[in-house]
Design a protein around this motif. Structure first.
Motif, PDB file in Angstrom:
ATOM      1  N   VAL A  19       0.823  -1.199   0.000  1.00 48.35           N
ATOM      2  CA  VAL A  19       0.000   0.000   0.000  1.00 48.35           C
ATOM      3  C   VAL A  19       0.862   1.256   0.000  1.00 48.35           C
ATOM      4  O   VAL A  19       2.056   1.222   0.303  1.00 48.35           O
ATOM      5  CB  VAL A  19      -0.951   0.042   1.218  1.00 48.35           C
ATOM      6  N   CYS A  20       0.223   2.357  -0.349  1.00 47.12           N
ATOM      7  CA  CYS A  20       0.845   3.673  -0.205  1.00 47.12           C
ATOM      8  C   CYS A  20      -0.017   4.475   0.755  1.00 47.12           C
ATOM      9  O   CYS A  20      -1.236   4.308   0.808  1.00 47.12           O
ATOM     10  CB  CYS A  20       0.989   4.368  -1.546  1.00 47.12           C
ATOM     11  N   ARG A  21       0.639   5.303   1.517  1.00 40.87           N
ATOM     12  CA  ARG A  21      -0.037   6.163   2.485  1.00 40.87           C
ATOM     13  C   ARG A  21       0.043   7.594   1.969  1.00 40.87           C
ATOM     14  O   ARG A  21       1.132   8.110   1.767  1.00 40.87           O
ATOM     15  CB  ARG A  21       0.628   6.024   3.852  1.00 40.87           C
ATOM     16  N   GLN A  27      -4.140  15.316  -3.204  1.00 42.24           N
ATOM     17  CA  GLN A  27      -3.941  13.995  -3.799  1.00 42.24           C
ATOM     18  C   GLN A  27      -4.987  13.018  -3.268  1.00 42.24           C
ATOM     19  O   GLN A  27      -5.541  12.221  -4.032  1.00 42.24           O
ATOM     20  CB  GLN A  27      -2.529  13.506  -3.486  1.00 42.24           C
ATOM     21  N   GLN A  28      -5.301  13.091  -1.996  1.00 41.47           N
ATOM     22  CA  GLN A  28      -6.347  12.249  -1.412  1.00 41.47           C
ATOM     23  C   GLN A  28      -7.679  12.483  -2.118  1.00 41.47           C
ATOM     24  O   GLN A  28      -8.378  11.538  -2.497  1.00 41.47           O
ATOM     25  CB  GLN A  28      -6.514  12.553   0.084  1.00 41.47           C
ATOM     26  N   LEU A  36     -10.620   5.296  -6.489  1.00 40.32           N
ATOM     27  CA  LEU A  36      -9.684   4.294  -6.011  1.00 40.32           C
ATOM     28  C   LEU A  36     -10.201   3.766  -4.682  1.00 40.32           C
ATOM     29  O   LEU A  36     -10.796   4.505  -3.897  1.00 40.32           O
ATOM     30  CB  LEU A  36      -8.290   4.887  -5.818  1.00 40.32           C
ATOM     31  N   THR A  37      -9.996   2.508  -4.428  1.00 41.40           N
ATOM     32  CA  THR A  37     -10.484   1.887  -3.207  1.00 41.40           C
ATOM     33  C   THR A  37      -9.703   2.398  -2.001  1.00 41.40           C
ATOM     34  O   THR A  37      -8.481   2.250  -1.942  1.00 41.40           O
ATOM     35  CB  THR A  37     -10.350   0.358  -3.284  1.00 41.40           C
ATOM     36  N   THR A  54      -4.384  13.634   8.363  1.00 41.05           N
ATOM     37  CA  THR A  54      -5.181  12.490   7.933  1.00 41.05           C
ATOM     38  C   THR A  54      -4.358  11.678   6.954  1.00 41.05           C
ATOM     39  O   THR A  54      -3.814  12.217   5.987  1.00 41.05           O
ATOM     40  CB  THR A  54      -6.485  12.957   7.262  1.00 41.05           C
ATOM     41  N   VAL A  55      -4.272  10.390   7.200  1.00 41.85           N
ATOM     42  CA  VAL A  55      -3.551   9.471   6.321  1.00 41.85           C
ATOM     43  C   VAL A  55      -4.574   8.569   5.653  1.00 41.85           C
ATOM     44  O   VAL A  55      -5.416   7.976   6.326  1.00 41.85           O
ATOM     45  CB  VAL A  55      -2.551   8.612   7.123  1.00 41.85           C
ATOM     46  N   MET A  56      -4.510   8.500   4.324  1.00 42.50           N
ATOM     47  CA  MET A  56      -5.369   7.587   3.576  1.00 42.50           C
ATOM     48  C   MET A  56      -4.483   6.528   2.932  1.00 42.50           C
ATOM     49  O   MET A  56      -3.415   6.838   2.407  1.00 42.50           O
ATOM     50  CB  MET A  56      -6.169   8.323   2.511  1.00 42.50           C
ATOM     51  N   VAL A  57      -4.955   5.296   2.975  1.00 48.67           N
ATOM     52  CA  VAL A  57      -4.181   4.158   2.489  1.00 48.67           C
ATOM     53  C   VAL A  57      -4.847   3.594   1.233  1.00 48.67           C
ATOM     54  O   VAL A  57      -6.051   3.309   1.242  1.00 48.67           O
ATOM     55  CB  VAL A  57      -4.080   3.070   3.581  1.00 48.67           C
ATOM     56  N   PHE A  58      -4.040   3.452   0.170  1.00 44.41           N
ATOM     57  CA  PHE A  58      -4.509   2.926  -1.105  1.00 44.41           C
ATOM     58  C   PHE A  58      -3.556   1.826  -1.580  1.00 44.41           C
ATOM     59  O   PHE A  58      -2.386   1.811  -1.207  1.00 44.41           O
ATOM     60  CB  PHE A  58      -4.544   4.031  -2.173  1.00 44.41           C
ATOM     61  N   SER A  59      -4.040   0.970  -2.445  1.00 45.24           N
ATOM     62  CA  SER A  59      -3.213  -0.072  -3.049  1.00 45.24           C
ATOM     63  C   SER A  59      -2.165   0.568  -3.960  1.00 45.24           C
ATOM     64  O   SER A  59      -2.498   1.427  -4.791  1.00 45.24           O
ATOM     65  CB  SER A  59      -4.097  -1.001  -3.877  1.00 45.24           C
TER      66      SER A  59
END
Length: 76
Positions: A19-21, A27-28, A36-37, A54-59
């Motif tokens: 994943v990327c954070r 960008q989020q 994107l999921t 806030t950190v969002m995690v994506f594949s």
């Protein structure tokens, strides 16, 4: 063997190495816009400023084409 993380918020499971954070709010927003999921979302601390972020995690795999466009300033 790598431990699977299960998000308390989204209930999605993921491997941390896959994943990327994302911490950049723009960008989020664009990743969400392009559907994107979202694997996880959580609050952390910016260690330079001490501010909450806030950190969002994506594949990594799913987000790669969007990240490449982001780098070229083509993701709008």
């Amino acid at each position: 063997m790598e431990k699977i993380i299960i998000s308390n918020t989204t209930k999605n499971a993921y491997y941390p190495s896959k994943v990327c954070r994302i911490i950049n709010p723009k960008q989020q927003q664009l990743y969400i816009k392009y559907e994107l999921t979202l694997l996880d979302i959580y609050l952390s601390k910016d260690y330079k400023t001490g501010e909450t972020i806030t950190v969002m995690v994506f594949s990594k795999e799913e987000s790669k084409p969007y990240y490449e466009k982001w780098l070229r300033h083509e993701l709008v």
